[in-house]
Design an enzyme around this catalytic site. Structure first.
Site, PDB file in Angstrom:
ATOM      1  CG  ASP A 125      -6.936  -5.221   6.151  1.00  0.00           C
ATOM      2  OD1 ASP A 125      -6.574  -5.219   7.344  1.00  0.00           O
ATOM      3  OD2 ASP A 125      -7.416  -4.220   5.583  1.00  0.00           O
ATOM      4  CG  PHE A 183      -2.198   5.438  13.432  1.00  0.00           C
ATOM      5  CD1 PHE A 183      -1.546   5.331  14.645  1.00  0.00           C
ATOM      6  CD2 PHE A 183      -2.139   6.642  12.745  1.00  0.00           C
ATOM      7  CE1 PHE A 183      -0.845   6.397  15.174  1.00  0.00           C
ATOM      8  CE2 PHE A 183      -1.438   7.722  13.263  1.00  0.00           C
ATOM      9  CZ  PHE A 183      -0.796   7.610  14.473  1.00  0.00           C
ATOM     10  CG  ASN A 230      -0.221  -0.117   2.505  1.00  0.00           C
ATOM     11  OD1 ASN A 230       0.511   0.786   2.865  1.00  0.00           O
ATOM     12  ND2 ASN A 230      -0.385  -1.237   3.216  1.00  0.00           N
ATOM     13  CE  LYS A 286      -8.036  -0.191  12.483  1.00  0.00           C
ATOM     14  NZ  LYS A 286      -7.184   0.155  11.360  1.00  0.00           N
ATOM     15  CE  LYS A 345      -7.895  -3.199  14.012  1.00  0.00           C
ATOM     16  NZ  LYS A 345      -7.015  -4.112  13.282  1.00  0.00           N
ATOM     17  N   PRO A 348      -2.885 -11.831  10.060  1.00  0.00           N
ATOM     18  CG  PRO A 348      -0.838 -12.069  11.157  1.00  0.00           C
ATOM     19  CD  PRO A 348      -1.516 -12.274   9.831  1.00  0.00           C
ATOM     20  CG  ASP A 349      -6.431  -7.087  14.036  1.00  0.00           C
ATOM     21  OD1 ASP A 349      -5.556  -6.314  14.485  1.00  0.00           O
ATOM     22  OD2 ASP A 349      -7.607  -6.739  13.824  1.00  0.00           O
ATOM     23  CB  ILE A 350      -0.173  -6.949  14.585  1.00  0.00           C
ATOM     24  CG1 ILE A 350       0.321  -7.793  13.405  1.00  0.00           C
ATOM     25  CG2 ILE A 350       0.927  -6.769  15.623  1.00  0.00           C
ATOM     26  CD1 ILE A 350       1.392  -7.132  12.569  1.00  0.00           C
ATOM     27  CE  LYS A 365       8.105 -11.429 -14.589  1.00  0.00           C
ATOM     28  NZ  LYS A 365       8.630 -10.920 -15.826  1.00  0.00           N
TER      29      LYS A 365
END
Ligand SMILES: Cc1cc2nc3c(=O)[nH]c(=O)nc-3n(C[C@H](O)[C@H](O)[C@H](O)COP(=O)(O)O)c2cc1C
Length: 398
Positions: free
Chosen positions: A277, A323, A208, A337, A341, A305-307, A287
């Site tokens: 995500d 964040f 990203n 959020k 979380k 995973p959602d750290i 390749k």
């Protein structure tokens, strides 16, 4: 950074030439600089260089004063917001530790009162390791003097080791830090920054637009306040951060591993990284080749995973700050959020107006409500955020 008046002392060492660059950088940043040189320093760099760069006559000899009443040894430091000695020779460090005032600069050091004072030592590695020098440095630290560096590396004498003066841009960072509150002293802060990169094949992957700049700014702001900072960063183009330990990772799973390894003893965890995500379900070793006439390959994804949620769910969770990079409905999405979380604080920002930029604006949400922080440069914003975090930490550090 507010413009400050810096009294810059230069002593006799090869690194004196780097003090010219420091002067230039400080002036460029809007500060005024009054240079004071020892006699030995003038053997390495002519006072005229500093005069030209600072726009002020250089003080060397107390018997040839710059100020009308002849009291350079008092007045020059009274007028200063900070006293910075760069480079600081072994000789100067010894005099300062003993409280001797045989020349103008050492007398200014004696007369400094509560003016924040920073020394950037520079000397041969054996000189630095000498027990007498180490004793003197310890004394100065105990007297409240900030010792910045020295760094390790190649030395002018051809040897390699600890003793090089830290770089001018890092001294400038240290000077800024002199003016920040130390309300995170003794705290450990863990920060994630940047994007993650999730490989699809040997050359392609999902990532990203996060640049890491916000995480870098948060790390610096936490360090400035006295915290011990560990940064875990995905791939960025940024220079190694000053003053903080950092480890580079690529994928979300690597970031999770590095975070878990760094977690013991951490007081604050700030998850500023833009963690992907999803990741390609099966990364190909080579390749993927484009075959003419064939349909495009289908990319299957797995959930990463959602750290942050994992850390926040631990029984021994540190104070967690998340964040949220949103594109719309900032306040509502960020609030949702925060609850999802399970973290005490959530910082919401608009991704396209934050990623890669040097400035940012955000909303800070906790159980008490929402605070809007207007657009400002990322370091200023990070300082505001760290101020809010420090104010919310429990006082008991035991
Ligand atoms: C070529 C040369 C390089 C030197 N480099 C250093 C140095 O990097 N660090 C240091 O502490 N002393 C160094 N010295 C020794 C100092 O210049 C010497 O101790 C001097 O008296 C320091 O005076 P001052 O502290 O008043 O500036 C060097 C001396 C010479 C001749």
């Amino acid at each position: 950074m507010k413009p400050r008046h810096i009294l810059l002392g230069v002593t006799g060492g090869v690194a004196a030439y780097k003090a010219c660059e420091l002067t230039r950088q400080l002036v460029k940043a809007g500060h005024t600089v009054q240079v004071v040189m020892t006699e030995a320093a003038t053997r390495f760099v002519a006072p005229m260089s500093f005069q030209a760069l600072s726009g002020r006559a250089v003080a060397v000899d107390p018997w040839q004063p710059l100020v009308a009443n002849g009291m350079d040894h008092i007045d020059l430091v009274r007028a200063a917001h900070a006293l910075v000695i760069a480079p600081a020779s072994a000789d100067f460090i010894g005099k300062a530790a003993l409280g001797l005032g045989g020349d103008l600069l050492s007398t200014l050091m004696l007369a400094r009162g509560d003016v924040p004072t920073l020394l950037a030592p520079a000397m041969n590695r054996e000189m630095w390791a000498n027990p007498a020098v180490q004793r003197n440095v310890a004394r100065l630290r105990a007297d409240g003097v900030r010792i910045a560096g020295p760094a390790r590396g190649e030395q002018a004498c051809g040897e390699v080791g600890e003793g090089r003066m830290i770089e001018p841009e890092d001294i400038a960072i240290e000077i800024d830090a002199l003016f920040q509150p130390k309300d995170l002293a003794g705290r450990k802060v863990l920060i994630t920054a940047g994007p993650t990169f999730e490989p699809w094949d040997a050359v392609r992957g999902l990532t990203n637009r996060s640049s890491g700049k916000m995480g870098w700014a948060l790390a610096r702001a936490a360090w400035e306040r006295g915290a011990e900072v560990q940064l875990v960063a995905g791939p960025t183009a940024l220079d190694e951060p000053y003053g903080v330990r950092w480890v580079g990772v690529e994928t979300a799973r690597q970031m999770r591993e590095a975070v878990q390894a760094a977690l013991p003893g951490v007081d604050v965890f700030i998850a500023a990284a833009a963690v992907a995500d999803w990741r390609p379900a099966a990364a190909q070793p080579g390749k993927l080749k484009k075959q003419s006439g064939e349909p495009p390959p289908v990319l299957y994804l797995d959930t990463n995973p959602d750290i942050l949620a994992e850390v926040a769910a631990r029984a021994d969770a540190p104070y967690c700050v998340g964040f949220a990079a949103e594109t719309d409905n900032l306040a509502a999405n960020a609030q949702a959020k925060r609850l999802r979380k399970g973290v005490p604080m959530l910082i919401g920002n608009i991704g396209p107006q934050a990623f890669g930029r040097d400035d940012n604006a955000c909303v800070l949400i906790d159980a008490n409500g929402m605070t809007e922080l207007p657009r400002m440069d990322k370091l200023a914003l990070a300082r505001r955020i760290l101020h809010e975090i420090a104010a919310r930490l429990p006082n008991d550090q035991s």
